[in-house]
Design a protein around this motif. Structure first.
Motif, short mmCIF file in Angstrom:
data_model
loop_
_atom_site.label_atom_id
_atom_site.label_comp_id
_atom_site.label_asym_id
_atom_site.label_seq_id
_atom_site.Cartn_x
_atom_site.Cartn_y
_atom_site.Cartn_z
N ILE A 290 19.23 -71.33 6.98
CA ILE A 290 19.85 -70.05 7.31
C ILE A 290 20.07 -69.92 8.81
N LEU A 291 19.67 -70.93 9.58
CA LEU A 291 19.91 -71.01 11.03
C LEU A 291 19.39 -69.77 11.76
N ASP A 292 18.20 -69.33 11.38
CA ASP A 292 17.55 -68.20 12.05
C ASP A 292 16.38 -68.74 12.87
N THR A 293 16.67 -69.13 14.12
CA THR A 293 15.64 -69.74 14.96
C THR A 293 14.49 -68.79 15.28
N PRO A 294 14.71 -67.48 15.57
CA PRO A 294 13.57 -66.59 15.81
C PRO A 294 12.61 -66.50 14.64
N MET A 295 13.13 -66.50 13.40
CA MET A 295 12.24 -66.47 12.24
C MET A 295 11.45 -67.78 12.14
N ALA A 296 12.11 -68.90 12.41
CA ALA A 296 11.41 -70.18 12.37
C ALA A 296 10.31 -70.23 13.43
N ALA A 297 10.61 -69.71 14.62
CA ALA A 297 9.62 -69.68 15.68
C ALA A 297 8.46 -68.75 15.32
N ALA A 298 8.77 -67.60 14.73
CA ALA A 298 7.71 -66.67 14.32
C ALA A 298 6.81 -67.30 13.25
N MET A 299 7.42 -68.05 12.32
CA MET A 299 6.63 -68.73 11.30
C MET A 299 5.72 -69.76 11.92
N SER A 300 6.20 -70.49 12.92
CA SER A 300 5.37 -71.50 13.57
C SER A 300 4.21 -70.85 14.33
N VAL A 301 4.46 -69.72 14.97
CA VAL A 301 3.39 -69.03 15.70
C VAL A 301 2.33 -68.50 14.73
N ILE A 302 2.77 -67.96 13.60
CA ILE A 302 1.82 -67.48 12.59
C ILE A 302 0.98 -68.64 12.06
N LEU A 303 1.62 -69.75 11.77
CA LEU A 303 0.91 -70.92 11.26
C LEU A 303 -0.08 -71.44 12.29
N LEU A 304 0.32 -71.45 13.57
CA LEU A 304 -0.59 -71.89 14.62
C LEU A 304 -1.78 -70.95 14.74
N THR A 305 -1.56 -69.66 14.64
CA THR A 305 -2.65 -68.68 14.75
C THR A 305 -3.64 -68.83 13.60
N VAL A 306 -3.12 -68.99 12.39
CA VAL A 306 -4.00 -69.15 11.23
C VAL A 306 -4.81 -70.44 11.34
N THR A 307 -4.16 -71.52 11.75
CA THR A 307 -4.86 -72.81 11.88
C THR A 307 -5.95 -72.74 12.94
N LEU A 308 -5.66 -72.12 14.09
CA LEU A 308 -6.66 -72.00 15.15
C LEU A 308 -7.82 -71.10 14.70
N GLY A 309 -7.51 -70.03 13.99
CA GLY A 309 -8.57 -69.15 13.52
C GLY A 309 -9.51 -69.84 12.54
N VAL A 310 -8.94 -70.56 11.56
CA VAL A 310 -9.77 -71.28 10.60
C VAL A 310 -10.55 -72.40 11.30
N GLY A 311 -9.90 -73.08 12.25
CA GLY A 311 -10.58 -74.13 12.99
C GLY A 311 -11.75 -73.61 13.80
N LEU A 312 -11.57 -72.45 14.44
CA LEU A 312 -12.67 -71.85 15.20
C LEU A 312 -13.83 -71.49 14.29
N LEU A 313 -13.54 -70.99 13.10
CA LEU A 313 -14.60 -70.66 12.14
C LEU A 313 -15.37 -71.91 11.73
#
Length: 325
Positions: A290-313
């Protein structure tokens, strides 16, 4: 003549024989030389760390910062959009489903990985001589089949028309690849793929941790009457707890990044598996379908945040870096 002697006369020779307490000579520390050695050590450490820091900036922090900036743009990428991209991602009906698929896969895969790898590592560690070395090499061989090579092997195994275990699929009533690779079976298929691909490497890692346990400690446990099971449960497992935390941490990070296996499996089954089965696949569709780069970037930031949170736990629970504090 009186023979009485005072206590001072009796103990005087004794006191005289005892030398007065003396302090050990103080070691003369030359500040200039110590400071020079400290500076040289810090410089050497900086030289060793600098390449990693450069790679972290170029391949990690730089792209992460760019993704954060990009995710705050509006849909047309012409101005500031605030959190609109995050709102559109979270309200997408596929968002929660993708994380649920990954969570279900890891619920099956991670316990299998932990129990299987720990069991194999303990067996290898308890195996004497060349047999243990040979088995360590045999377990490591599947780790050489990574990425597409591992997938192609499993694609051959999953196809009842070509698989050497076709009798197993026929027993379940499956006669085509499409029947085997149903969406409900995908978490189990991915768990088997990931275990086969990574178990051998982690057996080698945990065996190295087991080899670092002092033989004196193991001998003391044997003298206390501990058998093989008692030594494994009460001595070896607690000693390799940081390695288990490291295993869980890296495999959790890899699980959230699943892309290749479900993506190619979706293609070979002609869309039977959804092309947005994992969060990474959903972000890929935002960027290239769908060529929506801001949505793709937001998805990557969310995924990074979740991964870092679980990793810290995991790090806090496993005590992975406790010895470095």
């Amino acid at each position: 003549m009186s023979t009485y002697r005072s206590s001072s006369q009796i103990y005087a020779p004794v006191h005289a024989a005892v030398p007065p307490p003396s302090h050990p000579p103080r070691r003369i520390v030359r500040p200039g030389r110590t400071g020079r050695a400290g500076r040289m050590g810090r410089r050497a450490a900086a030289v060793l760390v600098l390449p990693y820091v450069a790679l972290l900036l170029v391949g990690g922090l730089g792209p992460a910062g760019y993704a954060v900036v990009k995710s705050l743009q509006n849909e047309s990428e012409t101005g500031f959009g605030g959190l609109s991209s995050y709102r559109r991602v979270v309200t997408d009906l596929r968002f929660a489903e993708t994380f649920g698929n990954v969570a279900l896969t890891m619920v099956i895969w991670l316990p299998l990985m932990l129990l299987g790898v720990v069991g194999l590592a303990l067996l290898v560690d308890a195996s004497p001589g060349r047999f243990g070395t040979t088995m360590r090499f045999v377990y490591y061989l599947p780790g050489a089949l990574t990425g597409v090579a591992n997938f192609m092997l499993w694609l051959f195994l999953l196809d009842p028309g070509q698989s050497p275990v076709a009798f197993l699929w026929h027993g379940f009533g499956h006669h085509t690849l499409g029947e085997v690779a149903q969406p409900g079976n995908l978490p189990y298929i991915l768990a088997a793929m990931l275990f086969f691909q990574g178990a051998g490497t982690w057996v080698v890692v945990l065996t190295g941790g087991l080899n670092s346990i002092s033989e004196d400690l193991l001998e003391a446990a044997r003298l206390d009457g501990a058998g093989a099971w008692g030594i494994a449960w009460r001595v070896k497992l607690p000693m390799i707890r940081p390695w288990l935390g490291y295993l869980a941490l890296l495999n959790l990070a890899y699980g959230f990044q699943l892309f290749l296996e479900p993506q190619v499996l979706s293609q070979v089954t002609h869309g039977l598996i959804a092309p947005q089965w994992t969060p990474n696949q959903l972000g890929f569709s935002y960027a290239y379908q769908i060529l929506d780069t801001p949505m793709a970037a937001a998805m990557s930031v969310i995924l990074l945040t979740v991964t870092l949170g679980v990793g810290l736990l995991v790090v806090r629970r496993s005590g992975l870096f406790d010895d470095e504090r």
